[in-house]
Design a protein around this motif. Sequence first.
Motif, PDB file in Angstrom:
ATOM      1  N   GLY A 203     -66.651  23.525 -20.536  1.00 28.24           N
ATOM      2  CA  GLY A 203     -67.877  22.911 -20.054  1.00 28.24           C
ATOM      3  C   GLY A 203     -67.677  21.824 -19.021  1.00 28.24           C
ATOM      4  N   ALA A 204     -66.445  21.622 -18.549  1.00 31.09           N
ATOM      5  CA  ALA A 204     -66.187  20.593 -17.535  1.00 31.09           C
ATOM      6  C   ALA A 204     -66.962  20.904 -16.254  1.00 31.09           C
ATOM      7  N   THR A 205     -67.229  19.854 -15.481  1.00 34.51           N
ATOM      8  CA  THR A 205     -67.983  19.995 -14.235  1.00 34.51           C
ATOM      9  C   THR A 205     -67.229  19.375 -13.066  1.00 34.51           C
ATOM     10  N   TRP A 206     -67.592  19.828 -11.859  1.00 36.79           N
ATOM     11  CA  TRP A 206     -67.030  19.292 -10.605  1.00 36.79           C
ATOM     12  C   TRP A 206     -68.214  19.029  -9.681  1.00 36.79           C
ATOM     13  N   TRP A 207     -68.320  17.808  -9.211  1.00 39.98           N
ATOM     14  CA  TRP A 207     -69.444  17.389  -8.368  1.00 39.98           C
ATOM     15  C   TRP A 207     -68.966  17.017  -6.965  1.00 39.98           C
TER      16      TRP A 207
ATOM     17  N   HIS B 202     -72.061  20.963  -2.894  1.00 37.14           N
ATOM     18  CA  HIS B 202     -72.782  21.754  -3.885  1.00 37.14           C
ATOM     19  C   HIS B 202     -73.395  20.976  -5.022  1.00 37.14           C
ATOM     20  N   GLY B 203     -73.292  19.655  -5.052  1.00 34.67           N
ATOM     21  CA  GLY B 203     -73.750  18.947  -6.236  1.00 34.67           C
ATOM     22  C   GLY B 203     -72.866  19.270  -7.428  1.00 34.67           C
ATOM     23  N   ALA B 204     -73.432  19.232  -8.631  1.00 34.65           N
ATOM     24  CA  ALA B 204     -72.655  19.492  -9.842  1.00 34.65           C
ATOM     25  C   ALA B 204     -72.554  20.994 -10.109  1.00 34.65           C
ATOM     26  N   MET B 205     -71.328  21.448 -10.378  1.00 30.45           N
ATOM     27  CA  MET B 205     -71.085  22.842 -10.752  1.00 30.45           C
ATOM     28  C   MET B 205     -70.217  22.868 -12.007  1.00 30.45           C
ATOM     29  N   ARG B 206     -70.424  23.900 -12.821  1.00 38.25           N
ATOM     30  CA  ARG B 206     -69.472  24.129 -13.908  1.00 38.25           C
ATOM     31  C   ARG B 206     -68.096  24.400 -13.299  1.00 38.25           C
ATOM     32  N   MET B 207     -67.058  23.877 -13.945  1.00 38.57           N
ATOM     33  CA  MET B 207     -65.711  24.034 -13.411  1.00 38.57           C
ATOM     34  C   MET B 207     -65.358  25.503 -13.218  1.00 38.57           C
ATOM     35  N   ASP B 208     -65.737  26.363 -14.158  1.00 36.56           N
ATOM     36  CA  ASP B 208     -65.434  27.790 -14.032  1.00 36.56           C
ATOM     37  C   ASP B 208     -66.048  28.373 -12.766  1.00 36.56           C
ATOM     38  N   ASP B 209     -67.299  27.964 -12.464  1.00 39.87           N
ATOM     39  CA  ASP B 209     -67.974  28.473 -11.273  1.00 39.87           C
ATOM     40  C   ASP B 209     -67.325  27.935 -10.001  1.00 39.87           C
TER      41      ASP B 209
ATOM     42  N   ALA C 282     -58.145  15.863 -21.822  1.00 38.03           N
ATOM     43  CA  ALA C 282     -58.677  16.977 -21.035  1.00 38.03           C
ATOM     44  C   ALA C 282     -59.784  16.457 -20.116  1.00 38.03           C
ATOM     45  N   ILE C 283     -59.826  16.956 -18.903  1.00 40.19           N
ATOM     46  CA  ILE C 283     -60.814  16.505 -17.922  1.00 40.19           C
ATOM     47  C   ILE C 283     -62.176  17.099 -18.271  1.00 40.19           C
ATOM     48  N   VAL C 284     -63.190  16.223 -18.340  1.00 43.61           N
ATOM     49  CA  VAL C 284     -64.549  16.683 -18.620  1.00 43.61           C
ATOM     50  C   VAL C 284     -65.431  16.642 -17.376  1.00 43.61           C
ATOM     51  N   SER C 285     -65.054  15.811 -16.400  1.00 50.81           N
ATOM     52  CA  SER C 285     -65.811  15.831 -15.138  1.00 50.81           C
ATOM     53  C   SER C 285     -64.939  15.329 -14.006  1.00 50.81           C
ATOM     54  N   VAL C 286     -65.173  15.919 -12.835  1.00 49.97           N
ATOM     55  CA  VAL C 286     -64.566  15.494 -11.580  1.00 49.97           C
ATOM     56  C   VAL C 286     -65.710  15.201 -10.619  1.00 49.97           C
ATOM     57  N   ARG C 287     -65.694  14.010 -10.017  1.00 45.04           N
ATOM     58  CA  ARG C 287     -66.645  13.704  -8.953  1.00 45.04           C
ATOM     59  C   ARG C 287     -65.841  13.411  -7.700  1.00 45.04           C
TER      60      ARG C 287
END
Length: 308
Positions: A30-34, A57-64, A126-131
């Motif tokens: 469920g991690a995200t990359w913004w 792209h704003g916030a995306m799920r890491m898998d996407d 574990a990384i839960v978000s990257v901005r």
Amino acid sequence: MTRAVRAGMDFITALDRGSLGGLARLCAPGATWWVDSGPDRRGGDHAGEGSGRFPLHGAMRMDDKLALMRELGPAAFPTGCRQIPRRIVAGDDACVIEVEGHGVHASGAVYANRYGFVFDVDAHGAIVSVREYLDTLHAQQVVGDGEPVPGSTTEHPEPVHQDAPAAVTTMWAALAAGDLDAFGKLFTEDATWWTDTGPDRDRGRLHRRGDIAASPFHGVVPIADKLGAMRARIASGVYRSAAVTVTPQRWIADDTLVAVEATGEALLGGGRYQNRYLWVVDVRPTGIAAVREYCDTLHIAELMGYPT
């Protein structure tokens, strides 16, 4: 080394190597990359669903996000894109890593961006978000092929966390009031201010002196020059509000460095200014010695009429 720094540095190393599998292994489910989104302010909301538009792209799920990189990355950068860490602001569960990127796009254009990556990790590291804060004008010109981005505004402000240190809240209150004398007194006499430079990649290098005369994208300049440009902009009547109201959202403090994520709002003659920032502020006992400002440069250029 904190768990956040360890995870963040491992992430930058995997990104530098082009190891998308390595990036995936560092992230929690469920991690995200913004990444911010230029004129599309709603699409770039931290808490929004994101525009899905690559590379902004704003916030995306890491898998996407990783799937998008697998699809587009090899063709966009046939020889890869280096990621070189420069400075770290360390916290236990979050950290900021300043990075310089360099690659040659398939078009032949040189891609040379400067980033502020903000990493949040869980109790297991574990990384839960990257901005990812970067020069969005340069990114869109090179990686996005300069395609136009539709505009939007954000109607609902993001939640505010009121626990930033006094050293970084005082300065923004003075700026919002348009009191640049009070703002300037917070800095040391030899302080500097850096922001990236859009099309002029050489002038925006992190340790090279720039020139503020041409635009708000100036590289490293003395604080006296920055204040002079800010006064001239206010005096020109470009603002329908007093100046930019900055709201700190969160902060990470590490020795003399304070990293601040914030939002900025102003009314301009050309429309509504709504930026998202990462500032890395070097605070000394005698005052603020340096500010490095990462923000959505494409939004600034589009709203203020600079070439995009």
